[in-house]
Design a protein around this motif. Structure first.
Motif, short mmCIF file in Angstrom:
data_model
loop_
_atom_site.label_atom_id
_atom_site.label_comp_id
_atom_site.label_asym_id
_atom_site.label_seq_id
_atom_site.Cartn_x
_atom_site.Cartn_y
_atom_site.Cartn_z
N LYS A 77 -8.02 28.50 59.63
CA LYS A 77 -9.29 29.00 60.13
C LYS A 77 -10.21 29.41 58.97
CE LYS A 77 -8.18 28.47 64.49
NZ LYS A 77 -6.76 28.14 64.63
N THR B 65 -2.79 33.98 69.16
CA THR B 65 -1.88 33.82 70.29
C THR B 65 -1.54 35.19 70.87
OG1 THR B 65 -0.94 31.85 69.25
CG2 THR B 65 0.41 32.92 70.92
N SER C 146 -8.68 34.11 65.39
CA SER C 146 -7.51 33.70 64.62
C SER C 146 -7.81 33.78 63.13
CB SER C 146 -7.09 32.27 64.97
OG SER C 146 -6.03 31.87 64.11
N ASP D 264 -11.61 32.57 74.02
CA ASP D 264 -10.78 32.09 72.92
C ASP D 264 -11.75 31.71 71.80
OD1 ASP D 264 -9.34 30.68 71.04
OD2 ASP D 264 -7.99 29.78 72.51
C1 PLP Z 1 -5.90 28.39 66.05
C2 PLP Z 1 -6.12 28.53 67.50
C3 PLP Z 1 -5.34 29.37 68.30
C4 PLP Z 1 -4.10 30.06 67.79
O1 PLP Z 1 -4.30 30.88 66.73
P1 PLP Z 1 -3.03 31.61 66.04
O2 PLP Z 1 -3.68 32.69 65.22
O3 PLP Z 1 -2.35 30.58 65.21
O4 PLP Z 1 -2.17 32.15 67.10
C5 PLP Z 1 -5.66 29.51 69.62
N1 PLP Z 1 -6.71 28.87 70.17
C6 PLP Z 1 -7.48 28.03 69.45
C7 PLP Z 1 -8.64 27.35 70.11
C8 PLP Z 1 -7.21 27.82 68.10
O5 PLP Z 1 -7.96 26.98 67.39
#
Ligand code: PLP
Length: 379
Positions: free
Chosen positions: A181, A56, A176, A152
């Protein structure tokens, strides 16, 4: 119960954390942060990889680097996590949602160009399930219209598109390391920067708007407030945990891939009978087994399947509620064109348990439970 997710733990993480604590090096940008950054720079070819407190926050940094101003439009899928949109909305940006492809659940590259206006500033492809978007087409559109590409790649660590690491293809990429993950540090992420010329500004944004990173390198003799910024650097304790995971990166990847392939082979007969659909990996994409999903006929069947699997001790879960249907999505963004697949496909999708350490017999139990559900449906 076979739970949906278990945070990855390989066994050497505590050793590195203890080392960081013993050396009294627990704030950000110590030895473990540097090791993790270099590891990713070597593997991705990005000019710079900065560890962050989350994906994020990496995306928020990218929004600042892309100089998003109120009214600027950012093209993205609606089928994604809230942070993809929020990072831009915080700067007054307007998410413009475009439909997805039903095969990969990724942004439909053929629908992007029609959504471009004179206010468009960036395209944000989300590599769902660690499977790449059609990046050649996206980069071409971006080049012709002078747009940033911000990937992303939260789910795409160690996945590739035509041999290039996801996250390193666009101007900026976001990873992330949340516990859900493939590789984790509890909470954390990384910003990948493709070109050298925006590295300094990224370092400033990450260090509260100061040039402290240059100061630590001995390049300047005092540091000062240079630009907008916040505190986006994680502590060494978190980075030490991640370093433990990266040391076992291949082991984790192979373990997940074994489970993924076991699901695929076990469930293929149901796809051949036309009862479910399995994930599609397009030509040229290598994936990281981040997720295994199946698609039921519709929402009603999926709901029944989740309930049935629960009775068989299997925790299966659905995923994103499309952002354009959420209260904030309606308020801050808009959907361009027809929602042909976003809502329909999101209602059919079901994620099966997949984590590092899932046992083959557990995967088989999941497969048998799904088979039993569909055997019952035809009676
Ligand atoms: C997990 C995820 C995020 C957010 O990740 P964080 O590290 O928790 O902020 C953003 N975009 C996608 C597609 C995700 O799967």
């Amino acid at each position: 119960m076979i739970c949906f997710n278990r945070p990855p733990y390989v066994g050497n993480e505590l050793e590195y954390i203890t080392d960081a604590v013993n050396r009294r090096e627990i704030c950000g940008d110590g030895q473990y942060t540097k090791k993790c950054s270099r590891w990713f720079e070597e593997r991705t070819g990005a000019a710079k990889v900065l560890l962050t407190t989350s994906c994020t926050h990496a995306t928020e940094m990218a929004a600042l680097l892309a100089d998003i101003h109120p009214g600027d439009e950012v093209i993205m899928p609606s089928y994604t996590f809230v942070s993809t949109a929020n990072a831009f909305v915080l700067q007054g940006g307007v998410p413009v949602f475009v439909d997805i492809r039903p095969d990969t659940m990724n942004l439909d590259e053929t629908k992007i160009e029609a959504a471009v206006t004179e206010k468009t500033k960036a395209i944000v492809p989300v590599h769902y399930a660690g499977v790449a978007c059609e990046m050649d087409t996206i980069l071409d559109i971006a080049r012709r219209h002078g747009l940033y590409v911000i990937e992303d790649a939260a789910q795409g660590v160690l996945s590739a598109y035509k041999g290039r690491a996801l996250g390193s293809i666009g101007d900026y990429g976001c990873y992330s390391f949340h516990e859900t993950k493939n590789y984790s540090m509890g909470e954390g992420g990384a910003l990948l920067i493709r070109e050298e010329d925006s590295v300094l500004q990224a370092e400033i944004i990450r260090e509260k708007g100061t040039n402290r990173s240059q100061f630590y390198r001995g390049q300047i003799d005092k540091y000062t407030w240079m630009d907008r910024g916040s505190s986006y650097l994680p502590s060494e304790i978190n980075a030490a945990y991640l370093w433990g995971q990266l040391n076992a990166a291949e082991t984790i990847l192979e373990d997940r891939m074994r489970s993924w392939n076991r699901y695929y082979e076990g469930l293929l007969p149901l796809q051949e009978q036309g009862k479910i659909e399995l994930p599609v990996i397009p030509e040229g994409c290598s994936h990281n087994a981040h997720m295994f999903y199946i698609k039921a006929a519709d929402l009603e069947e999926r709901t029944a399947l989740i309930a049935f699997l629960r009775t068989r001790e299997v925790q299966a879960v659905f995923h994103y509620i499309p952002l354009h249907t959420a209260p904030a999505g309606k308020r801050f963004g808009r959907f361009h064109g027809e929602d042909r697949y976003t809502t329909r496909e999101s209602e059919r999708l079901l994620r099966l348990p997949l984590y590092y350490g899932l046992l083959p017999e557990e995967a088989d139990q999941v497969v048998r439970a799904v088979q039993a559900f569909y055997a019952g449906r035809t009676l």
